[in-house]
Every structure is written in structure tokens, then in C-alpha cells.
Design an enzyme around this catalytic site. Sequence first.
Site, PDB file in Angstrom:
ATOM      1  N   SER A  68       0.821  -1.210   0.000  1.00 43.14           N
ATOM      2  CA  SER A  68       0.000   0.000   0.000  1.00 43.14           C
ATOM      3  C   SER A  68       0.855   1.259   0.000  1.00 43.14           C
ATOM      4  CB  SER A  68      -0.909   0.028   1.226  1.00 43.14           C
ATOM      5  OG  SER A  68      -1.594  -1.176   1.374  1.00 43.14           O
TER       6      SER A  68
HETATM    7  N1  SAH Z   1      -0.606  -5.092   4.000  1.00 39.31           N
HETATM    8  C1  SAH Z   1       0.099  -5.366   2.767  1.00 39.31           C
HETATM    9  C2  SAH Z   1      -0.741  -5.034   1.562  1.00 39.31           C
HETATM   10  C3  SAH Z   1      -0.953  -6.267   0.829  1.00 39.31           C
HETATM   11  S1  SAH Z   1      -2.108  -6.297  -0.493  1.00 39.31           S
HETATM   12  C4  SAH Z   1       1.462  -4.672   2.739  1.00 39.31           C
HETATM   13  O1  SAH Z   1       1.775  -3.877   3.646  1.00 39.31           O
HETATM   14  O2  SAH Z   1       2.244  -4.952   1.830  1.00 39.31           O
HETATM   15  C5  SAH Z   1      -3.334  -7.342   0.220  1.00 39.31           C
HETATM   16  C6  SAH Z   1      -2.919  -8.760   0.543  1.00 39.31           C
HETATM   17  O3  SAH Z   1      -4.073  -9.415   1.061  1.00 39.31           O
HETATM   18  C7  SAH Z   1      -2.450  -9.602  -0.647  1.00 39.31           C
HETATM   19  O4  SAH Z   1      -1.174 -10.079  -0.429  1.00 39.31           O
HETATM   20  C8  SAH Z   1      -3.492 -10.715  -0.731  1.00 39.31           C
HETATM   21  O5  SAH Z   1      -2.947 -11.966  -1.131  1.00 39.31           O
HETATM   22  C9  SAH Z   1      -4.002 -10.760   0.702  1.00 39.31           C
HETATM   23  N2  SAH Z   1      -5.331 -11.357   0.888  1.00 39.31           N
HETATM   24  C10 SAH Z   1      -6.440 -11.227   0.122  1.00 39.31           C
HETATM   25  N3  SAH Z   1      -7.468 -11.918   0.638  1.00 39.31           N
HETATM   26  C11 SAH Z   1      -7.008 -12.510   1.786  1.00 39.31           C
HETATM   27  C12 SAH Z   1      -7.588 -13.373   2.774  1.00 39.31           C
HETATM   28  N4  SAH Z   1      -8.851 -13.781   2.700  1.00 39.31           N
HETATM   29  N5  SAH Z   1      -6.810 -13.774   3.800  1.00 39.31           N
HETATM   30  C13 SAH Z   1      -5.504 -13.378   3.902  1.00 39.31           C
HETATM   31  N6  SAH Z   1      -4.894 -12.585   2.982  1.00 39.31           N
HETATM   32  C14 SAH Z   1      -5.645 -12.156   1.942  1.00 39.31           C
END
Ligand code: SAH
Length: 217
Positions: A68
Site C-alpha cells: 500500500s
Molecule cells: N498489507 C500489505 C498489503 C498487501 S495487499 C502490505 O503492507 O504490503 C493485500 C494482501 O491481502 C495480498 O497479499 C493478498 O494476497 C491478501 N489477501 C487477500 N485476501 C485474503 C484473505 N482472505 N486472507 C488473507 N490474505 C488475503
Amino acid sequence: MTPSAGSGMTSDTTRARLIDRLRAQGIQNEHVLEAMASVPRHAFVDEALSSRAYENSALPIGRGQTISQPYIVALMTEAACAAGHLNKVLEIGTGSGYQAAVLAHVAQKVFTTERIGELCRLAKQRFHRAGLHNIWARHQDGLGGWPAQAPFDAIVVTAGGALPEVLFDQLAEGGVLVAPEQVNDHQELVCITRSGGQWQRRVLGEVSFVPLLEGVA
Ligand code: SAH
């Protein structure tokens, strides 16, 4: 943070500039700004992108996912801090691990779940290298939360969709849920506070997160 985490003179300066920008954008909580200053974002992105790590933009982290924008990470962390003392925080969507690393500076313990095994493995390596020992990361579908560790003072969801009902049950009294909620054709970053059996909902702005998906990959 150790110098081996990659913090050189240049990144220190650019990180300081990032903090100035975050302040100008309205982030006020000094603990959050300190946390943002302490975590080297470049250590959470691919080396090829590290020169762009302090731009205020989302960046790809592989498997179609993104780290993000720093402002959004700061805003979500600031919203989580509104719960007061943060003993336990749960994050859904570890991704690169950057948001969890920032949370680890304002909370006692951070629990984070990621549905993509490879991303979870890489994030764990980064936590280890950065000397962050108060983060527990698991490869699992976060839609069920983490019942064994509940209740949480704050739950931060970093993928967009309908708000999983079960997460509300895992919030402590006075706790805060921060999440990008799908509302018709857009996502709203919402901050929901549990207070005396009531729920207070505040919209922090419009956002664009990758989707919250079911199951592991
Ligand atoms: N917080 C992260 C942003 C990641 S983008 C950072 O600081 O880099 C969102 C992430 O959520 C992705 O990696 C995706 O694979 C994950 N995601 C999506 N649905 C999910 C679920 N049901 N459970 C766990 N992770 C999930």
C-alpha cells in the site's frame, strides 16, 4: 532497525522527506510518524523497485498484489491507534509485511495472515531480518480471523471487500476495525469502533485495494 536492513544515508533522507509529506497530508500521531520513520520500506519491496520505495505510491510485490501507499499505511495505523493502548492487533493480508512492521512499532503483538504462501514466507524473512520479533505471521485465509488470539484491540484489513462479520466478534471492547469496504462500485476505508455494545462507523476516504479473496493459494 539495524544498518543491515539496508538503511543508508540516502534512504534516511528520503524517509525523512516522506515523514514531512505524511505530516502535510494530515497524519498527526507522533507514534505513527515515528513508526513510519523507523521502518525501511525499501526492505519490503523487490530490489529492482527499492529506489521508488519512498514515493507515496502503491508498488507491485508479486503475484498481482501491491504494497500500500505509505499515506494509507499511516492513516490505517493512526486509525488503529484510536483504540488506545494496543496489546494485540490482527492484520488480514500480510502482503509484503510492511503494514505489519509499522504496526509492530505501535502495538505489543501483531498477528497477520496471508492467503498466498510465497508472500507469507517472504514477509516472515523480512520480519526476521528487521529484528521484529513481535509479529506472528500465518499462511491462512484471514476471513475467519484468528480466534485463538482474540480479542484484538485493533483489526486492520488490507484487502477490499465485504466486511467479514466474524471479525467483529474478535474485537475487544473499545476496539477498532479498519478496512476497505466494498460499497457498490467503489471501496471506502472505514473505521468501526466497538463501544458499549454499539458500533460507530466513520469513513476515512475512498481507496483502491486488491480484492479480499477466499481460500489459500
Ligand atoms: N498489507 C500489505 C498489503 C498487501 S495487499 C502490505 O503492507 O504490503 C493485500 C494482501 O491481502 C495480498 O497479499 C493478498 O494476497 C491478501 N489477501 C487477500 N485476501 C485474503 C484473505 N482472505 N486472507 C488473507 N490474505 C488475503
